[in-house]
Design an enzyme around this catalytic site. Structure first.
Site, mmCIF file in Angstrom:
data_model
loop_
_atom_site.group_PDB
_atom_site.id
_atom_site.type_symbol
_atom_site.label_atom_id
_atom_site.label_comp_id
_atom_site.label_asym_id
_atom_site.label_seq_id
_atom_site.Cartn_x
_atom_site.Cartn_y
_atom_site.Cartn_z
ATOM 1 N N GLU A 230 0.772 -1.365 0.153
ATOM 2 C CA GLU A 230 0.129 0.125 -0.027
ATOM 3 C C GLU A 230 0.912 1.407 0.032
ATOM 4 O O GLU A 230 1.746 1.296 0.749
ATOM 5 C CB GLU A 230 -0.959 -0.016 1.244
ATOM 6 C CG GLU A 230 -1.978 -1.240 1.374
ATOM 7 C CD GLU A 230 -2.810 -0.893 2.388
ATOM 8 O OE1 GLU A 230 -3.924 -1.444 2.010
ATOM 9 O OE2 GLU A 230 -2.581 -0.572 3.609
ATOM 10 N N GLU B 245 2.027 0.242 4.180
ATOM 11 C CA GLU B 245 2.265 -0.847 4.800
ATOM 12 C C GLU B 245 1.960 -2.052 3.596
ATOM 13 O O GLU B 245 1.582 -1.608 2.694
ATOM 14 C CB GLU B 245 1.273 -0.971 5.871
ATOM 15 C CG GLU B 245 -0.172 -1.139 5.255
ATOM 16 C CD GLU B 245 -1.160 -1.591 6.453
ATOM 17 O OE1 GLU B 245 -0.806 -2.242 7.442
ATOM 18 O OE2 GLU B 245 -2.427 -1.547 6.305
ATOM 19 N N PHE C 289 -24.569 5.868 8.880
ATOM 20 C CA PHE C 289 -23.946 4.268 8.696
ATOM 21 C C PHE C 289 -23.773 3.495 9.648
ATOM 22 O O PHE C 289 -22.967 2.883 9.972
ATOM 23 C CB PHE C 289 -22.443 4.804 7.973
ATOM 24 C CG PHE C 289 -22.560 5.752 6.539
ATOM 25 C CD1 PHE C 289 -22.833 4.857 5.417
ATOM 26 C CD2 PHE C 289 -22.453 6.757 6.646
ATOM 27 C CE1 PHE C 289 -22.492 5.559 4.123
ATOM 28 C CE2 PHE C 289 -22.447 7.709 5.446
ATOM 29 C CZ PHE C 289 -22.594 7.103 4.375
HETATM 30 P P1 ADP Z 1 -4.358 -0.034 8.244
HETATM 31 O O1 ADP Z 1 -3.608 -0.770 8.827
HETATM 32 O O2 ADP Z 1 -5.320 0.256 9.126
HETATM 33 O O3 ADP Z 1 -4.872 -0.259 6.840
HETATM 34 P P2 ADP Z 1 -2.897 2.010 7.037
HETATM 35 O O4 ADP Z 1 -1.453 2.806 7.406
HETATM 36 O O5 ADP Z 1 -2.936 1.266 5.583
HETATM 37 O O6 ADP Z 1 -3.544 1.455 8.343
HETATM 38 O O7 ADP Z 1 -3.602 3.349 6.698
HETATM 39 C C1 ADP Z 1 -5.092 3.248 6.510
HETATM 40 C C2 ADP Z 1 -5.491 4.681 5.806
HETATM 41 O O8 ADP Z 1 -5.298 5.795 6.609
HETATM 42 C C3 ADP Z 1 -4.706 4.742 4.358
HETATM 43 O O9 ADP Z 1 -5.551 4.228 3.298
HETATM 44 C C4 ADP Z 1 -4.987 6.269 4.270
HETATM 45 O O10 ADP Z 1 -6.326 6.977 3.941
HETATM 46 C C5 ADP Z 1 -4.933 7.025 5.474
HETATM 47 N N1 ADP Z 1 -3.129 7.213 6.042
HETATM 48 C C6 ADP Z 1 -2.654 6.447 6.682
HETATM 49 N N2 ADP Z 1 -1.478 7.086 6.860
HETATM 50 C C7 ADP Z 1 -1.350 8.445 6.426
HETATM 51 C C8 ADP Z 1 -0.713 9.374 6.153
HETATM 52 N N3 ADP Z 1 0.724 9.606 6.409
HETATM 53 N N4 ADP Z 1 -1.068 10.743 5.414
HETATM 54 C C9 ADP Z 1 -2.326 10.647 5.075
HETATM 55 N N5 ADP Z 1 -3.118 9.552 5.161
HETATM 56 C C10 ADP Z 1 -2.881 8.364 5.629
HETATM 57 P P1 ADP Z 2 -8.223 -4.658 2.666
HETATM 58 O O1 ADP Z 2 -6.898 -3.845 2.816
HETATM 59 O O2 ADP Z 2 -8.033 -5.979 2.204
HETATM 60 O O3 ADP Z 2 -9.391 -3.809 1.883
HETATM 61 P P2 ADP Z 2 -9.746 -4.097 4.974
HETATM 62 O O4 ADP Z 2 -8.715 -3.095 5.902
HETATM 63 O O5 ADP Z 2 -10.894 -3.668 4.530
HETATM 64 O O6 ADP Z 2 -8.536 -4.734 4.027
HETATM 65 O O7 ADP Z 2 -9.736 -5.461 5.950
HETATM 66 C C1 ADP Z 2 -9.973 -6.654 5.536
HETATM 67 C C2 ADP Z 2 -10.757 -7.406 6.423
HETATM 68 O O8 ADP Z 2 -9.975 -7.648 7.807
HETATM 69 C C3 ADP Z 2 -11.954 -6.902 6.855
HETATM 70 O O9 ADP Z 2 -12.948 -7.847 7.074
HETATM 71 C C4 ADP Z 2 -11.451 -5.979 8.281
HETATM 72 O O10 ADP Z 2 -12.620 -6.006 9.058
HETATM 73 C C5 ADP Z 2 -10.465 -7.183 8.656
HETATM 74 N N1 ADP Z 2 -9.412 -6.652 9.408
HETATM 75 C C6 ADP Z 2 -8.512 -5.708 9.163
HETATM 76 N N2 ADP Z 2 -7.583 -5.296 9.909
HETATM 77 C C7 ADP Z 2 -7.921 -5.960 11.081
HETATM 78 C C8 ADP Z 2 -7.536 -6.055 12.649
HETATM 79 N N3 ADP Z 2 -6.426 -5.564 12.829
HETATM 80 N N4 ADP Z 2 -8.254 -6.789 13.372
HETATM 81 C C9 ADP Z 2 -9.383 -7.452 12.862
HETATM 82 N N5 ADP Z 2 -9.858 -7.400 11.737
HETATM 83 C C10 ADP Z 2 -9.271 -6.683 10.673
HETATM 84 MG MG MG Z 3 -3.912 -0.292 5.270
#
Ligand code: ADP
Ligand code: ADP
Ligand code: MG
Length: 666
Positions: free
Chosen positions: A275, A288, A348
């Protein structure tokens, strides 16, 4: 090849994996909790094993229970889907010890990428550009404020163990950095049992764009292009597409090369996603890596023609990838809409209950267009509070982005879901948003385009007239049937008066009608004429016909005195009256809605997590009153107006049903 594949998951993704396994001739085993006894994934599998009670911790997350199911069924491979145990290195190792193949990357790669701080360091070493920031743990709020100031505001405060959008805060000042540090740390400790926090630059007007990669166990690695995932709500994806309308070939190639380099650095095999966050100048930064099959993988499959689940199965069986980077071609455009059991009209909030009606549009693959629907539910099934609120993923493919959007609009119009609150109208509204159509996306899109929440789509005047014409036609179809029943059919065309008034909610359209077999010619006061033709008959819930020369699909439901019409995210009560009936109706007093302003009702079944107010408190509009947890989400209920709390009717820990009273106002 494998003898038997067990899917350690539920819902649409379990069904999706089984689809491919079946095509490859591999028998499948479903596992299920007590709540999922009759679920679709259980029905689809060749055999099913019960693994425990409804809570995921005692079933889908219980490694021991899944190992028992493996032994009982004799499965020799396991697909973990996404979520649950898919990114748990202990699970991957337990399978290895059991002599069973895990359809995912090596446990060491999951481990290396499971921690955001460690993976960011590793990415930087592999030459991948990372978001500028502090790549270590932060000790306390003072240090957080100091480091945030050094990085420069705004900053993003994140949990190293974070996922699913949890444990993340934006800060614009030192005070916010202190506060954000404390709340992120609390949330991380509660959600992940790990309170390590780091800080990075917040990229403004960002896009989330990710690269799908695929590797075998012989060191071959390719990327399958990108997915644009910027349409998010609360950092969770809602709509995804491939390719991204923002990337040029050079940026795509550069991002792909970095993603492959990172995968190579951790010895990756199987499917995975890197990502990135991309700023307005197309500078991109590693966020990540998700070491699993991703929710939105179908859009990549639609533009590459590669079945990613099949590839995961084959590489796990030791086969080399059957293609190299040069063989990968992106063709056309694919969009995915996530259908969530959540009510867009009520902030929502998750919605549960029985699916009294569930009719997805037909799946089809034609030379110029395709519709795909990955689902885990069926008509008559129950949506419970225990799991994720995502019930289906609707995908549309076409040669161009514009055509794919149009295909998605039509598929959403034809998708029938009743019995629970769902976001179909919201998805339709996004597809119609000019900014979405122009491709000017960012992760702030929903917050900016739907300030104040979703209240239904507003249709252009020309579209409203088509709906009004359609309403008149439906009324004529009913008149015709009534005439046929009473045996006066021959005189019917003569007997129906030509002048009518169509009401769409409060809007009024006087029309003049002329009947033809199977069609109604509708003329408006200014002379505009719209002909409606269809074989609709009273009682049918879906109108498919031709309105003013264009095909149109509209949901129709009988309501008192008229019909409810739903189209493109708009929802109308349509009444078609004679001028005399309209004049009489205008004299009727309006019926007042019941007064529910004096109580806060629980909007969905769930668990009370917190009550933020006490009897006697004066509350302001928007002030948080209570937190109710359902479907893995904490939902904050807020005051709709100023008032004074008279009585608290429940307490934290209580399990509530829909419309149970939480508190009363004076
Ligand atoms: P998760 O493990 O919850 O998916 P991510 O690090 O992938 O966490 O971040 C989830 C979302 O948060 C990203 O898709 C983006 O929209 C936002 N985000 C994360 N880090 C940043 C950043 N440094 N600046 C702006 N938006 C961010
Ligand atoms: P993707 O990047 O595949 O779109 P999502 O952020 O939508 O991932 O999460 C994929 C699935 O995993 C969802 O069902 C979400 O609820 C679950 N999920 C993601 N991160 C966690 C977490 N840290 N703990 C529990 N469930 C998670
Ligand atoms: Mg993510």
């Amino acid at each position: 090849m494998f003898r038997k594949l067990l899917i350690a998951n539920r819902g649409e993704i379990a069904c999706r994996v089984m689809r491919t396994a079946r095509r490859l001739g591999i028998p499948t085993v479903a596992v299920h909790s007590e709540a999922d006894r009759n679920a679709l994934h259980v029905r689809m599998a060749d055999e099913a094993v019960a693994i425990g009670p409804a809570p995921a911790a005692q079933s889908y997350l219980a490694i021991d229970r899944i190992l028992e199911a493996i032994r009982a069924s004799g499965a020799d491979a396991v697909h973990p889907g996404y979520g649950f145990l898919s990114e748990n290195p202990r699970f991957a190792r337990a399978l290895e010890a059991e002599g069973v193949t895990f359809l995912g990357p090596p446990a060491a790669a999951i481990e290396a990428m499971g921690d955001k701080i460690a993976s960011k360091r590793l990415a930087a070493r592999a030459g991948v550009s990372t978001v500028p920031g502090w790549m270590g743990e932060i000790a306390d709020a003072d240090e957080a404020a100091r480091i945030a100031a050094e990085i420069g505001f705004p900053v993003m405060i994140k949990a190293s163990a974070g996922g699913g959008g949890k444990g993340m805060r934006i800060a614009w000042s030192e005070a916010e950095a202190r506060e954000g540090f404390r709340s992120s740390r609390n949330e991380a400790a509660a959600s992940f049992g790990d309170d390590r926090i780091f800080i990075e630059k917040f990229i403004t007007q960002p896009r989330h764009i990710e690269i799908q990669i695929l590797g075998d166990r012989h060191g071959n690695l390719v990327h399958l292009g990108e997915r644009e995932c910027s349409i998010q709500r609360r950092n969770q994806k809602v709509i995804e597409e491939a390719p991204s309308p923002f990337l040029d070939a050079a940026t795509r190639a550069a991002m792909g090369a970095q993603a492959v380099a990172l995968a190579r650095a951790v010895g990756y095999a199987s499917a995975g996603t890197v990502e990135f966050i991309v700023d307005a100048a197309r500078a991109f930064y590693f966020l990540e890596m998700n070491t699993r099959l991703q929710v939105e993988h179908p859009v990549t499959e639609l533009v590459t023609g590669i079945d990613i689940v099949e590839a995961m199965i084959r590489v796990a069986a030791g086969e080399p990838l059957p293609f190299s980077q040069d063989d990968i071609r992106l063709q056309g455009w694919a969009i995915e809409s996530r259908l969530y059991a959540e009510d867009p009209y009520r902030s929502f909030l998750p919605s549960t209950g029985r699916l009294t009606r569930y009719r997805p549009p037909a799946e089809e693959v034609l030379p110029g267009r395709a519709v795909r629907n990955d689902t885990g539910v069926f008509e008559g099934g129950e949506i419970s509070i225990h799991y994720d609120p995502m019930i289906a993923k609707l995908c549309a493919w076409a040669p161009t982005r514009g055509a794919a959007i149009e295909e998605m609009r039509r598929a959403l119009d034809a998708f029938e879901v009743e019995g629970i609150g769902h976001n179909l109208p919201f998805l339709a509204a996004v597809m119609d948003s000019p900014r979405f159509v122009e491709g000017r996306l960012s992760t702030a899109f929903i917050a900016e385009e739907f300030t104040g929440g979703f209240t239904g789509a507003t249709l252009a005047e020309a579209v409203l007239r088509r709906i009004a014409a359609l309403a008149a036609h439906l009324r004529m179809c009913s008149e015709e049937r009534a005439a046929r029943i009473s045996g006066t059919m021959a005189n019917h065309a003569r007997r129906v008066a030509p002048d009518w008034i169509v009401f769409l909610d409060r809007q009024r359209f006087p029309v003049h009608l002329a009947l033809r077999p199977g069609a109604t010619a509708v003329r408006f006061e200014d002379g505009e004429a719209i002909e409606v033709a269809s074989d609709w008959s009273p009682g049918a819930r879906l109108f498919r016909g031709n309105v003013g020369g264009e095909p149109m699909t509209v949901k129709v439901d009988a309501v008192r005195g008229g019909v409810r019409l739903r189209y493109r995210g708009a929802d109308f009560r349509a009444l078609v009256r004679t001028p005399r009936a309209a004049a009489l109706a205008a004299l009727m007093p309006a019926k007042a809605a019941p007064d529910t302003s004096k109580v806060l009702l629980c909007p969905m079944p769930g668990l009370v997590v917190a009550i933020h107010v006490a009897a006697g408190d004066e509350v302001q509009e928007g002030q948080p009153l209570a937190v109710v947890e359902a479907m893995k989400m904490e939902n904050t209920l807020r005051a709709e107006r100023r008032g004074v709390v008279a009585r608290i009717a429940t307490a934290p820990g209580a399990s509530l049903r829909v419309d149970d009273v939480i508190l009363e106002f004076e």
